[in-house]
Design a protein around this motif. Structure first.
Motif, short mmCIF file in Angstrom:
data_model
loop_
_atom_site.label_atom_id
_atom_site.label_comp_id
_atom_site.label_asym_id
_atom_site.label_seq_id
_atom_site.Cartn_x
_atom_site.Cartn_y
_atom_site.Cartn_z
N ASN A 135 -5.47 65.33 -46.10
CA ASN A 135 -4.91 64.00 -46.38
C ASN A 135 -3.77 63.66 -45.43
O ASN A 135 -3.62 62.50 -45.03
CB ASN A 135 -4.45 63.91 -47.84
CG ASN A 135 -5.66 63.92 -48.77
OD1 ASN A 135 -6.76 63.60 -48.35
ND2 ASN A 135 -5.45 64.30 -50.01
N SER A 147 -6.66 70.57 -48.99
CA SER A 147 -6.86 69.13 -49.18
C SER A 147 -5.59 68.37 -48.81
O SER A 147 -5.65 67.25 -48.30
CB SER A 147 -7.40 68.84 -50.58
OG SER A 147 -6.40 68.42 -51.42
N LEU A 148 -4.42 68.98 -49.04
CA LEU A 148 -3.17 68.34 -48.59
C LEU A 148 -3.20 68.16 -47.07
O LEU A 148 -2.90 67.08 -46.55
CB LEU A 148 -1.96 69.20 -48.98
CG LEU A 148 -0.62 68.75 -48.37
CD1 LEU A 148 -0.20 67.38 -48.89
CD2 LEU A 148 0.49 69.77 -48.63
N ARG A 198 0.59 77.76 -51.97
CA ARG A 198 0.58 76.48 -52.71
C ARG A 198 -0.87 76.06 -52.97
O ARG A 198 -1.68 75.96 -52.03
CB ARG A 198 1.32 75.42 -51.88
CG ARG A 198 1.42 74.06 -52.54
CD ARG A 198 2.54 73.96 -53.54
NE ARG A 198 2.34 72.85 -54.44
CZ ARG A 198 3.13 71.79 -54.57
NH1 ARG A 198 4.22 71.71 -53.84
NH2 ARG A 198 2.86 70.84 -55.43
N LYS A 199 -1.18 75.76 -54.23
CA LYS A 199 -2.56 75.35 -54.58
C LYS A 199 -2.89 74.01 -53.94
O LYS A 199 -2.03 73.13 -53.86
CB LYS A 199 -2.70 75.21 -56.09
CG LYS A 199 -2.82 76.51 -56.81
CD LYS A 199 -3.58 76.35 -58.14
CE LYS A 199 -3.67 77.66 -58.87
NZ LYS A 199 -2.36 78.10 -59.42
N GLY A 200 -4.11 73.86 -53.47
CA GLY A 200 -4.55 72.57 -52.92
C GLY A 200 -4.11 72.36 -51.49
O GLY A 200 -4.09 71.24 -50.99
N ARG A 220 5.02 67.04 -56.34
CA ARG A 220 3.57 67.16 -56.51
C ARG A 220 2.91 66.83 -55.16
O ARG A 220 3.50 66.15 -54.31
CB ARG A 220 3.08 66.19 -57.59
CG ARG A 220 3.59 66.57 -58.98
CD ARG A 220 2.93 65.72 -60.06
NE ARG A 220 3.49 64.38 -60.13
CZ ARG A 220 4.55 64.04 -60.87
NH1 ARG A 220 5.17 64.96 -61.61
NH2 ARG A 220 4.99 62.80 -60.89
N ILE A 221 1.67 67.30 -55.02
CA ILE A 221 0.95 67.09 -53.76
C ILE A 221 0.88 65.59 -53.42
O ILE A 221 1.14 65.19 -52.29
CB ILE A 221 -0.48 67.70 -53.87
CG1 ILE A 221 -0.41 69.23 -53.98
CG2 ILE A 221 -1.38 67.25 -52.72
CD1 ILE A 221 -0.11 69.96 -52.71
N GLU A 222 0.59 64.76 -54.42
CA GLU A 222 0.48 63.30 -54.16
C GLU A 222 1.84 62.75 -53.73
O GLU A 222 1.91 61.78 -52.97
CB GLU A 222 0.03 62.51 -55.39
CG GLU A 222 -1.10 63.08 -56.20
CD GLU A 222 -0.61 64.19 -57.14
OE1 GLU A 222 -0.91 65.35 -56.79
OE2 GLU A 222 0.04 63.92 -58.15
#
Ligand code: SAM
Ligand code: SF4
Length: 333
Positions: free
Chosen positions: A81, A77-78, A72-74, A43-45
């Protein structure tokens, strides 16, 4: 952080997905890969967490790859971060460029430092053959947008393959009028082991970079252009293992990456993370360390322990082994 051969390891390549909007014949089967279930993929997190731990250990540079990282979605924002993670100095991306018109602006705002765009040929029919369904114009548009958005440097990477009979000189000339850094990369016949290579290419298709340089120089001189000149001072930032040259007066450079004819293992500074959370110390070694379990079940110390294990397992070189059990789309190229 240093491995046991004294090399400083400060670079992590992260494959964000095994999926792609192209189907390059040397990288993926026609039906795509995509066998990893949603749960298998980090997962992204989780990616952000492993980068935070790795950064505390000394990783300073990240490259996002895939599959195609832009599916890849997001993604933006990845990037943001990761850029904001203490210790991380740069976040770059390797992409096929097709979705850059859609994402370039957002990625630039998020702090992405550089893009490498993969493009093996300037011939539209050949491009369609290699990618199975790709439209050359889409990638050319992606390159234009990357330049207009202000990414610097913009590198374009071509894998050189004997049976493709690419026009290396025309391709190298892309570096003349715009600040494009063209790089020729020796084809690595990894598919024989992974079994997903639909190209039927093998060792006979590897062209040593020296031969490509000679082909370009012969044409350049015949056309009154002058041969490539070593470009030590013009090396684009994040130059990695390439050797750089330039045509006189050109805005960009022409680089050669020679994983087979000139091993650069002694300078290797990287670790790799697959989309399903396996750490690899070497592109060509199939030894993998499962960091996903540590991320899901354990503390940051457990994640750090896996990173230390992979670091210590890093071989001195790949000893002429070029096969991998997994395809490039899974390892990230
Ligand atoms: N989809 C993105 C792209 O194409 O740039 C990122 C992933 S792709 C696997 C990364 C790079 O690996 C591409 O430049 C691709 O050409 C390269 N690659 C894939 N298989 C290869 C091989 N057998 N030998 C050399 N390069 C390879
Ligand atoms: Fe997709 Fe990149 Fe593999 Fe081509 S090389 S199939 S664009 S992941």
């Amino acid at each position: 952080m240093k491995d046991k051969h004294g090399r400083v390891i400060d670079y992590l390549r992260i494959s964000l997905t095994d999926r792609c909007n192209l189907r390059c014949i040397y990288c993926m089967p026609e039906e795509g890969v995509g066998q990893m279930s949603h749960d298998d993929i980090l997962r992204i997190e989780e990616i952000e967490r492993i980068v935070a731990v790795a950064a505390r250990m000394g990783i300073t540079r990240i490259r996002l790859t895939g599959g195609e990282p832009l599916v890849r979605k997001g993604i933006a924002s990845l990037v943001r971060n990761l850029v904001n993670t203490p210790g991380i100095e740069s976040v770059a991306m390797t992409t096929n460029g097709i979705l850059l018109p859609q994402f370039a602006h957002e990625l630039k705002e998020a702090g992405l430092s550089r893009v490498n765009i993969s493009l093996d040929t300037l011939d539209a029919a050949q491009f369609r053959q290699v990618t199975r369904n790709g439209n050359l114009e889409d990638v050319l548009e992606g390159i234009d947008v990357a330049l207009r958005t202000g990414f610097k440097p913009v590198k374009i990477n071509a894998v050189t393959v004997r049976s493709l009979n690419q026009d290396f000189y025309e391709y190298a000339k892309l570096s003349i009028d715009r600040p494009l850094h063209v790089r020729f990369i020796e084809y690595m016949p990894v598919g024989e082991s992974s079994g997903i290579d639909g190209a039927g290419w093998g060792k006979k298709d590897v062209i040593a970079s020296e031969e490509v340089i000679e082909i370009i120089n012969t044409r350049a001189q015949a056309e009154g252009m002058g041969a490539l000149i070593p470009a030590a001072k013009q090396k684009p930032e994040g130059w990695g293992p390439a050797r750089y040259f330039a045509f006189e007066g050109a805005q960009g450079t022409v680089g050669f990456i020679s994983p087979l004819s000139r091993h650069f293992c002694t300078e290797c500074n990287r670790l790799r993370l697959t989309a399903d959370g396996k750490l690899r110390a070497c592109l060509f070694s199939d030894e993998e360390f499962d960091v996903r379990e540590a991320l899901r079940g354990g503390s940051d110390e457990a994640v750090q322990e896996i990173l230390e294990q992979v670091l210590m397992s890093k071989p001195d070189e790949h000893h002429d082994k070029v096969g991998t059990a997994r395809g490039m789309s899974q390892i990230g190229g």
